[in-house]
Design an enzyme around this catalytic site. Sequence first.
Site, PDB file in Angstrom:
ATOM      1  N   GLU A  33     -32.800 -41.883  59.398  1.00 10.89           N
ATOM      2  CA  GLU A  33     -31.829 -42.059  58.132  1.00 10.89           C
ATOM      3  C   GLU A  33     -32.405 -42.684  57.032  1.00 10.89           C
ATOM      4  O   GLU A  33     -32.388 -42.516  55.928  1.00 10.89           O
ATOM      5  CB  GLU A  33     -30.525 -42.564  58.748  1.00 10.89           C
ATOM      6  CG  GLU A  33     -29.578 -41.603  59.464  1.00 10.89           C
ATOM      7  CD  GLU A  33     -29.396 -40.214  58.625  1.00 10.89           C
ATOM      8  OE1 GLU A  33     -29.336 -40.333  57.527  1.00 10.89           O
ATOM      9  OE2 GLU A  33     -29.165 -39.272  59.455  1.00 10.89           O
ATOM     10  N   TYR A 116     -23.576 -45.620  54.244  1.00 10.19           N
ATOM     11  CA  TYR A 116     -23.864 -44.198  54.673  1.00 10.19           C
ATOM     12  C   TYR A 116     -24.811 -44.198  55.975  1.00 10.19           C
ATOM     13  O   TYR A 116     -24.433 -43.538  56.625  1.00 10.19           O
ATOM     14  CB  TYR A 116     -24.835 -43.463  53.255  1.00 10.19           C
ATOM     15  CG  TYR A 116     -25.286 -42.244  53.982  1.00 10.19           C
ATOM     16  CD1 TYR A 116     -24.436 -41.317  53.988  1.00 10.19           C
ATOM     17  CD2 TYR A 116     -26.666 -42.147  54.243  1.00 10.19           C
ATOM     18  CE1 TYR A 116     -25.051 -40.029  54.610  1.00 10.19           C
ATOM     19  CE2 TYR A 116     -27.302 -41.273  54.913  1.00 10.19           C
ATOM     20  CZ  TYR A 116     -26.298 -39.972  55.101  1.00 10.19           C
ATOM     21  OH  TYR A 116     -26.744 -38.868  55.540  1.00 10.19           O
ATOM     22  N   ASP A 134     -23.175 -39.217  51.270  1.00  5.49           N
ATOM     23  CA  ASP A 134     -24.210 -39.205  50.218  1.00  5.49           C
ATOM     24  C   ASP A 134     -24.051 -38.277  49.364  1.00  5.49           C
ATOM     25  O   ASP A 134     -22.751 -37.771  49.161  1.00  5.49           O
ATOM     26  CB  ASP A 134     -25.577 -39.156  51.206  1.00  5.49           C
ATOM     27  CG  ASP A 134     -25.545 -37.352  51.607  1.00  5.49           C
ATOM     28  OD1 ASP A 134     -24.493 -36.871  51.511  1.00  5.49           O
ATOM     29  OD2 ASP A 134     -26.677 -36.899  51.952  1.00  5.49           O
TER      30      ASP A 134
END
Length: 356
Positions: A33, A116, A134
């Site tokens: 991520e 996020y 996002d």
Amino acid sequence: MHFSARLLQWFAQNGRTLPWRQTKDPYIVWITEIILQQTRVYQGMEYFFRFTEAFPDVASLAAAPLEKVLRLWQGLGYYSRARNLHQAARDIMEQRNGKLPENYQEWLEVKGVGPYTAAAISSIAYKEPVAALDGNVYRVLARLFAIDEKTDSSRGKKVFEEVAAELVDPIDPGGFNQAMMDFGATVCKPAAPLCKQCIFNRECLAFLQQQVGKYPLKKARKTARTRHFNYFYFFFENQDGRPMFFVQQRKKNDIWKNLFELPLIETEDELKPEVLSDLPEWKNWFADGCDYVLDGSPLFFRHQLTHQQIHARFFKVKLEPDKAVTFTSYFLLVDHHKFEKMPKSRLTLLFLKKIL
Ligand code: SF4
């Protein structure tokens, strides 16, 4: 059928096969991520393999020198991500005995992890029902529900969070978040979305109102600040005829912190070669009377970052070898082989490619 069930069905048939989706290991999800922030999936893939091979767990990442982490990150940009990742791994080893956080709130406390990323990790690795928002997800929701709120305003963010929280699948939240990302990236794309094939085109309000291009709403963009960077490739040839030159590490809280680069003078405007010797930095460097010859005109590169545009000029300056040693009090002396192993910006790489 409920929205999330339809989306998950679409995902099962159309989701992208990506290497990090083979695991739910929170460490791997975290690394992935962070790499994928501000990065296209296929650009991030090479870095994913590099990173997970060099640092297969949090202990190996924490034990690595920062320069090694930055060198592996080279070319990906936004280097604060790599610095934060490294510091976070060290914090986890020192403060949590190497035990990774296990839920959304705990992940939020990790350096470099925002809402996020915390939502993506906790939903994928721990099945916690939190929606990850996002740019892709904002766009899909804004169009589906014709949301007239700006995605980058605090009020707008709250509205989008509430809508996403209503939709997230309680059984498979990780799958739901990944499906939303893929759906936004491959169907409800920023430009030319595939509305005719879209499984939601009978209820998508933006499509029904023929206003797809209007969404998502955003605040007006700030204009990028222009900076003038003047780099100096101070070089001489050693006894073997190999070019030697000087570099320094960026220390200020600015772009590219801790990366290595050529000696730099930043100016307000374009720097003309004829006024070089008037600059205080220049006078200081050449105070001991080292002779130099400017080698050709400076090479110019325009380098775009998110909020800054760098106008970079690279001056090649040939030094007299005997006196060049005085420069070692300001800079590090390297050859190209040694510099190759040091982390540096894409801009510096561009210059090196050009001259080698
Ligand atoms: Fe996006 Fe078009 Fe589908 Fe609406 S119909 S969700 S705008 S792809």
